[in-house]
Design an enzyme around this catalytic site. Structure first.
Site, PDB file in Angstrom:
ATOM      1  N   ASN A   4       0.839  -1.198   0.000  1.00 17.95           N
ATOM      2  CA  ASN A   4       0.000   0.000   0.000  1.00 17.95           C
ATOM      3  C   ASN A   4       0.875   1.249   0.000  1.00 17.95           C
ATOM      4  O   ASN A   4       2.095   1.168   0.169  1.00 17.95           O
ATOM      5  CB  ASN A   4      -0.914   0.004   1.243  1.00 17.95           C
ATOM      6  CG  ASN A   4      -2.207   0.776   0.995  1.00 17.95           C
ATOM      7  OD1 ASN A   4      -2.291   1.583   0.065  1.00 17.95           O
ATOM      8  ND2 ASN A   4      -3.213   0.528   1.818  1.00 17.95           N
ATOM      9  N   PHE A   5       0.224   2.397  -0.222  1.00 14.81           N
ATOM     10  CA  PHE A   5       0.880   3.701  -0.156  1.00 14.81           C
ATOM     11  C   PHE A   5       2.025   3.877  -1.150  1.00 14.81           C
ATOM     12  O   PHE A   5       2.980   4.583  -0.874  1.00 14.81           O
ATOM     13  CB  PHE A   5       1.363   3.980   1.283  1.00 14.81           C
ATOM     14  CG  PHE A   5       0.266   3.832   2.308  1.00 14.81           C
ATOM     15  CD1 PHE A   5       0.383   2.909   3.336  1.00 14.81           C
ATOM     16  CD2 PHE A   5      -0.904   4.580   2.215  1.00 14.81           C
ATOM     17  CE1 PHE A   5      -0.637   2.748   4.265  1.00 14.81           C
ATOM     18  CE2 PHE A   5      -1.931   4.435   3.137  1.00 14.81           C
ATOM     19  CZ  PHE A   5      -1.795   3.502   4.167  1.00 14.81           C
ATOM     20  N   LEU A   6       1.896   3.237  -2.311  1.00  9.63           N
ATOM     21  CA  LEU A   6       2.874   3.476  -3.391  1.00  9.63           C
ATOM     22  C   LEU A   6       2.697   4.916  -3.852  1.00  9.63           C
ATOM     23  O   LEU A   6       1.588   5.310  -4.250  1.00  9.63           O
ATOM     24  CB  LEU A   6       2.620   2.517  -4.545  1.00  9.63           C
ATOM     25  CG  LEU A   6       3.256   2.870  -5.894  1.00  9.63           C
ATOM     26  CD1 LEU A   6       4.768   2.960  -5.783  1.00  9.63           C
ATOM     27  CD2 LEU A   6       2.843   1.836  -6.937  1.00  9.63           C
ATOM     28  N   THR A  60      -4.376  -3.217  -4.237  1.00 11.42           N
ATOM     29  CA  THR A  60      -5.550  -2.706  -4.971  1.00 11.42           C
ATOM     30  C   THR A  60      -5.096  -1.522  -5.801  1.00 11.42           C
ATOM     31  O   THR A  60      -4.061  -0.909  -5.543  1.00 11.42           O
ATOM     32  CB  THR A  60      -6.642  -2.195  -4.010  1.00 11.42           C
ATOM     33  OG1 THR A  60      -6.092  -1.152  -3.203  1.00 11.42           O
ATOM     34  CG2 THR A  60      -7.204  -3.315  -3.175  1.00 11.42           C
ATOM     35  N   LEU A  76      -7.120  -0.563   2.978  1.00  9.49           N
ATOM     36  CA  LEU A  76      -7.229   0.825   3.459  1.00  9.49           C
ATOM     37  C   LEU A  76      -7.000   1.813   2.305  1.00  9.49           C
ATOM     38  O   LEU A  76      -6.271   1.486   1.380  1.00  9.49           O
ATOM     39  CB  LEU A  76      -6.184   1.063   4.552  1.00  9.49           C
ATOM     40  CG  LEU A  76      -6.338   0.133   5.762  1.00  9.49           C
ATOM     41  CD1 LEU A  76      -5.201   0.372   6.717  1.00  9.49           C
ATOM     42  CD2 LEU A  76      -7.678   0.369   6.429  1.00  9.49           C
TER      43      LEU A  76
HETATM   44  C1  LIG Z   1     -11.493   6.223  -2.820  1.00  9.18           C
HETATM   45  C2  LIG Z   1     -12.949   5.910  -2.663  1.00  9.18           C
HETATM   46  C3  LIG Z   1     -14.006   6.697  -3.079  1.00  9.18           C
HETATM   47  C4  LIG Z   1     -13.923   8.046  -3.726  1.00  9.18           C
HETATM   48  O1  LIG Z   1     -14.737   8.832  -2.831  1.00  9.18           O
HETATM   49  C5  LIG Z   1     -14.905  10.154  -3.055  1.00  9.18           C
HETATM   50  C6  LIG Z   1     -14.434  10.817  -4.180  1.00  9.18           C
HETATM   51  C7  LIG Z   1     -14.678  12.192  -4.310  1.00  9.18           C
HETATM   52  C8  LIG Z   1     -15.387  12.857  -3.306  1.00  9.18           C
HETATM   53  F1  LIG Z   1     -15.680  14.165  -3.355  1.00  9.18           F
HETATM   54  C9  LIG Z   1     -15.853  12.178  -2.199  1.00  9.18           C
HETATM   55  F2  LIG Z   1     -16.540  12.836  -1.253  1.00  9.18           F
HETATM   56  C10 LIG Z   1     -15.603  10.842  -2.085  1.00  9.18           C
HETATM   57  F3  LIG Z   1     -16.061  10.196  -1.017  1.00  9.18           F
HETATM   58  O2  LIG Z   1     -15.178   6.139  -2.779  1.00  9.18           O
HETATM   59  C11 LIG Z   1     -14.893   4.955  -2.181  1.00  9.18           C
HETATM   60  C12 LIG Z   1     -15.772   3.992  -1.697  1.00  9.18           C
HETATM   61  C13 LIG Z   1     -15.245   2.853  -1.113  1.00  9.18           C
HETATM   62  C14 LIG Z   1     -13.846   2.666  -1.000  1.00  9.18           C
HETATM   63  C15 LIG Z   1     -13.006   3.635  -1.496  1.00  9.18           C
HETATM   64  O3  LIG Z   1     -11.639   3.542  -1.424  1.00  9.18           O
HETATM   65  C16 LIG Z   1     -11.154   2.468  -0.569  1.00  9.18           C
HETATM   66  C17 LIG Z   1      -9.767   2.870  -0.176  1.00  9.18           C
HETATM   67  C18 LIG Z   1      -8.903   2.771  -1.428  1.00  9.18           C
HETATM   68  N1  LIG Z   1      -7.539   2.863  -1.037  1.00  9.18           N
HETATM   69  C19 LIG Z   1      -6.966   4.124  -1.466  1.00  9.18           C
HETATM   70  C20 LIG Z   1      -6.658   4.017  -2.931  1.00  9.18           C
HETATM   71  C21 LIG Z   1      -7.643   4.255  -3.867  1.00  9.18           C
HETATM   72  C22 LIG Z   1      -7.341   4.153  -5.210  1.00  9.18           C
HETATM   73  C23 LIG Z   1      -6.055   3.807  -5.554  1.00  9.18           C
HETATM   74  N2  LIG Z   1      -5.126   3.568  -4.628  1.00  9.18           N
HETATM   75  C24 LIG Z   1      -5.421   3.663  -3.343  1.00  9.18           C
HETATM   76  C25 LIG Z   1     -13.530   4.766  -2.084  1.00  9.18           C
END
Ligand SMILES: Cc1c(COc2ccc(F)c(F)c2F)oc2cccc(OCCCNCc3cccnc3)c12
Length: 422
Positions: A132-134, A168, A422
């Protein structure tokens, strides 16, 4: 993309005819001892996250250079407390907190991390790591640092006789084990509207939108209370039993369960609510039995271009468990599904109420776990992002991510992804 073609991952569109390791098992002494070569201006470093200054370097690097949404309106704001929680889980190793610094200045310009995890893929137990955190500094993109970071963390993990990894990504790489969709439950609709995350549908007033997303002042589930240390054995057993139903899970030891859901000594001593990362709750029956558990974590967004609001408070659904359908032999029995659906609706609605009461503006969840049972009823709207799950060096048959063919929530089949990253 040459790098992925040379890695032990299933090629895009390659049919999987068997499940199991891709590379033949090697031994640590077959793995090179010295780090991979870097451009001369850079040097490898091992970040010591117990040193506040080095933790600060990671915080600053990611706070300024980590994942943004497509329109570059928001950026993840992982806090120092979040890193203490996510990078120091049981069995953590400093050498798996890999940094790249500018030789001349010592500035941290790239980072990648691994933590040890016990995974289960269907009925195969796998000792692996979660990557994570790349993060590569914005000014160093396109210098092919990412493939070198991945190869270096792989080398350091292989040196400890670990050969598999879970990661992920929002982007499609070879080859996803599963894909889940982002979903969002507005808690503070007007702020989400102010920052452009949500829009006012035509022929609808703001008052109607506020009414749509209004929630009770306090949680309503009888017997709901915060998780305490004394509950850990019982909740850990309930949780491990509950997640037997999934095909991709992380198995937790008692110590790991304590760390991830109580928050480690960092959070226990912390009294400042704004620094709290993990929120865990249980339902205790009148007989004193723990029947349910849920958790969510705080991961704010920095708002990049708004003069009024600087941050978005965001709660992410983490792990949960219920005994609601454990009395049934078949989890797909309509009666079992109805019982679980009713219980999860009550639990996760309370999670949204608690999140709103600690000033979060939106509650996020994926279509993984049994979430498809409550997403519609609790007003989680589908997001425009997808999260792909990958296993490094391990072939698997596809695992459903809770989506139908047209990418809507599959309340029938639900998902077989139990792990939450996460
Ligand atoms: C990220 C993410 C979102 C994007 O959410 C928003 C985008 C723009 C907004 F203004 C906002 F209010 C969001 F909530 O909605 C999700 C719903 C469920 C899970 C989610 O991300 C799980 C955590 C992902 N790990 C961080 C990551 C995400 C992508 C790539 N690499 C790392 C997310």
């Amino acid at each position: 993309y040459k790098f992925w073609r040379t890695q032990p991952v299933t090629k895009l569109n390659e049919a999987v005819d068997r499940e199991g390791p891709i590379d033949k098992v090697k031994t640590p002494d077959e793995i090179r001892d010295e780090p991979l070569p870097l451009l001369n201006e850079f040097e490898w470093c091992t970040v010591n996250v117990t040193n506040q200054d080095e933790l600060e370097d990671v915080f600053v690097l990611l706070n300024e250079n980590y994942v943004e949404d497509r329109d570059a309106s928001f950026r993840f704001k992982y806090t120092r407390e979040f890193f203490n929680w996510s990078l120091r889980s049981p069995g953590w190793k400093s050498e798996w907190h890999v940094g790249v610094r500018v030789r001349a200045t010592g500035k941290l310009v790239a980072f990648i991390s691994a933590i040890p995890v016990d995974l289960r893929v269907r009925n195969n137990a796998i000792r692996g790591v979660e990557i994570n955190f790349l993060c590569v500094h914005k000014q160093l993109r396109g210098k092919r640092l990412t493939p070198v970071l991945i190869k270096e963390i792989t080398r350091r993990v292989n040196k400890h006789d670990i050969w598999y990894a879970l990661y992920t990504s929002g982007t499609v790489l070879p080859s996803p084990v599963s894909v889940c969709r982002y979903t969002h439950r507005p808690l503070n609709w007007s702020k989400l509207h102010d920052v452009g995350f949500t829009h006012l549908p035509s022929k609808t007033t703001k008052a109607q939108m506020l009414a749509t997303y209004a929630l009770p002042k306090e949680p309503v589930t009888k017997g709901l209370r915060p998780l305490q240390e004394k509950d850990l054995d019982e909740v850990h057993a309930l949780f491990e039993k509950y997640q037997e139903r999934f095909d991709l899970v992380q198995s937790f030891t008692r110590e790991e369960f304590n760390h991830w859901f109580i928050g480690g000594e960092e959070q226990s001593q912390n009294t400042d609510p704004s620094k709290k990362v993990i929120y865990s709750y249980v339902v205790e029956s009148p007989e004193g039995k723990i029947t349910d558990f849920f958790s969510f974590y705080s991961l704010p967004f920095t708002i990049l271009n708004n003069s009024v609001h600087q941050e978005l408070g965001i709660g992410y659904l983490f792990y949960y468990a219920s005994d609601a359908d454990l009395a049934y032999s078949d989890r797909y029995d309509p009666a079992a599904t109805a019982a679980l659906k009713e219980r999860l609706n009550s639990l996760i609605n309370d999670a949204c109420i608690i999140a709103r009461n600690v000033k979060m503006d939106v509650f996020n969840a994926l279509t993984s776990q049994d979430n498809a049972l409550f997403l519609d009823d609790l007003k989680f709207g589908p997001g425009d992002g997808f999260l792909n799950f990958y296993l490094f060096n391990y072939k698997t048959f596809p695992i459903s991510g809770g989506l139908t063919d047209d990418k809507s929530y599959d309340a029938q089949k639900r998902s077989n992804v139990g792990v939450v990253m996460l």
